[in-house]
Scaffold this active site. Sequence first.
Site, short mmCIF file in Angstrom:
data_model
loop_
_atom_site.label_atom_id
_atom_site.label_comp_id
_atom_site.label_asym_id
_atom_site.label_seq_id
_atom_site.Cartn_x
_atom_site.Cartn_y
_atom_site.Cartn_z
N VAL A 84 0.88 -1.18 0.00
CA VAL A 84 0.00 0.00 0.00
C VAL A 84 0.91 1.22 0.00
O VAL A 84 1.89 1.29 0.76
CB VAL A 84 -0.93 0.04 1.23
CG1 VAL A 84 -1.79 1.30 1.22
CG2 VAL A 84 -1.81 -1.20 1.27
N ARG A 91 -6.11 3.11 6.14
CA ARG A 91 -7.45 3.39 5.61
C ARG A 91 -8.21 2.09 5.30
O ARG A 91 -9.23 2.13 4.62
CB ARG A 91 -7.35 4.25 4.36
CG ARG A 91 -6.62 5.57 4.59
CD ARG A 91 -6.64 6.46 3.37
NE ARG A 91 -5.79 7.63 3.54
CZ ARG A 91 -5.70 8.63 2.66
NH1 ARG A 91 -6.42 8.59 1.55
NH2 ARG A 91 -4.90 9.66 2.88
N TYR A 123 0.54 -10.53 9.19
CA TYR A 123 -0.44 -11.42 8.58
C TYR A 123 -1.20 -12.32 9.56
O TYR A 123 -2.16 -12.97 9.16
CB TYR A 123 0.25 -12.26 7.50
CG TYR A 123 0.69 -11.38 6.35
CD1 TYR A 123 -0.22 -10.96 5.37
CD2 TYR A 123 2.00 -10.92 6.26
CE1 TYR A 123 0.17 -10.12 4.34
CE2 TYR A 123 2.40 -10.08 5.23
CZ TYR A 123 1.49 -9.69 4.28
OH TYR A 123 1.87 -8.84 3.27
#
Length: 402
Positions: A84, A91, A123
């Site tokens: 990202v 977000r 993760y």
Amino acid sequence: MTTELRVPREADLDAFLGVLGTAFGGALQVPEEREKWRALAEPDRFLAAWDEDEIVGTAGAFTFRLTVPGGTSVPTAGVTMVSVLPTHRRRGILRSMMRRQLDDVRAWGEPLAVLTASEPEIYGRFGYGVATGQLTARIDTSKVRLALPAGTDDLRVRLVDAYDGGVRERCEALYAERVPLRPGMLARRPGWERVAVHDPEQLRAGASPMQCVLVERDGDLRGYARYAVRAEWDAAGPKGEVLLRNMEALEPAALGALMRYLFDIDLTTWLTIGNRPVDDAWLHMVSDVRRCEIGHRDSLHLRLVDVGAALEARTYAAPVDVVFDVADDFCPWNEGRWRLTGDTKGAACTRTDDAPDLALSVRELGAAYLGGVTLGALAGAGRVREVEWIATSLCCLLVRWL
């Protein structure tokens, strides 16, 4: 701000890789590095997050098959290229991509997803457990000696061109022969053999071009190692370093021959090893493990996308009959109680209303799935809870999954 998730088109790949390169500190600015990933790309298995007409997040899943305990090869999504942009952090973009990706993996009929993580804490919240570790070492070859297996001297050791297509194909065929023998190894699609010899000059950090040594018996390849050498000198003389890139061997003598060769390279006093199995056999050949500077870190993170299919796909070293109460709020189709029965010949895992024996999340199931982590160890950490006392439950808890 809202973002849209959609599969990138072929024309979007450059922008996709550009975002990935920015998120990972510019690594893909090396043209050869970008071309490597373009050649391997499976765009229909990629996912991009768009802010209007710009890509701001990426994720992908390569097609693999994973060896599981018992030797079966299971369709597996190799999660990759997750990023990202710094402008769009916090977000919910990463969460939305991982949510969509697991839906896709389930629709593809792949019961497992695996990845190696740039940061291991990311993760677990998406149900991935650390299923395997990797060993690193920096061996002082001027002081450590090797106890070599019988037959080592009977093998031919030959230095070859690492980049030669024929050599690459022979090494890949040997790798494929090794895949069914160790849980956690990935069967690779055509094209991945080029990754092992991907060696852009800009990324060598002062090391030599890649070298390749073969070990043969009567022309039959029994092992190979790829490595580079970083030269270094001080007032006392040479103290270069051998950097092992990858190594496979089909028998103890072949491994012994490769290790002896790597130990004996002129003008070097160090052998640096990375990304090896934590139970690597050479650990039992060295005279002084303390001078090997052994390290350990996480390797394969594994997620059960379909609990029933995944647990049925492998076998179990001891007979097992246990009911799991599985928590999985990220993939709710896995939530609930599953009865697992099985042994060395096969297994069945079905929904049940029976009282559970063990309660755990899908993350713990992923960690224990390949046998590198025991349910007993996870219970000791408070991550697996025994719900009801029955003898078979205790047996299941303590038996190492192999």
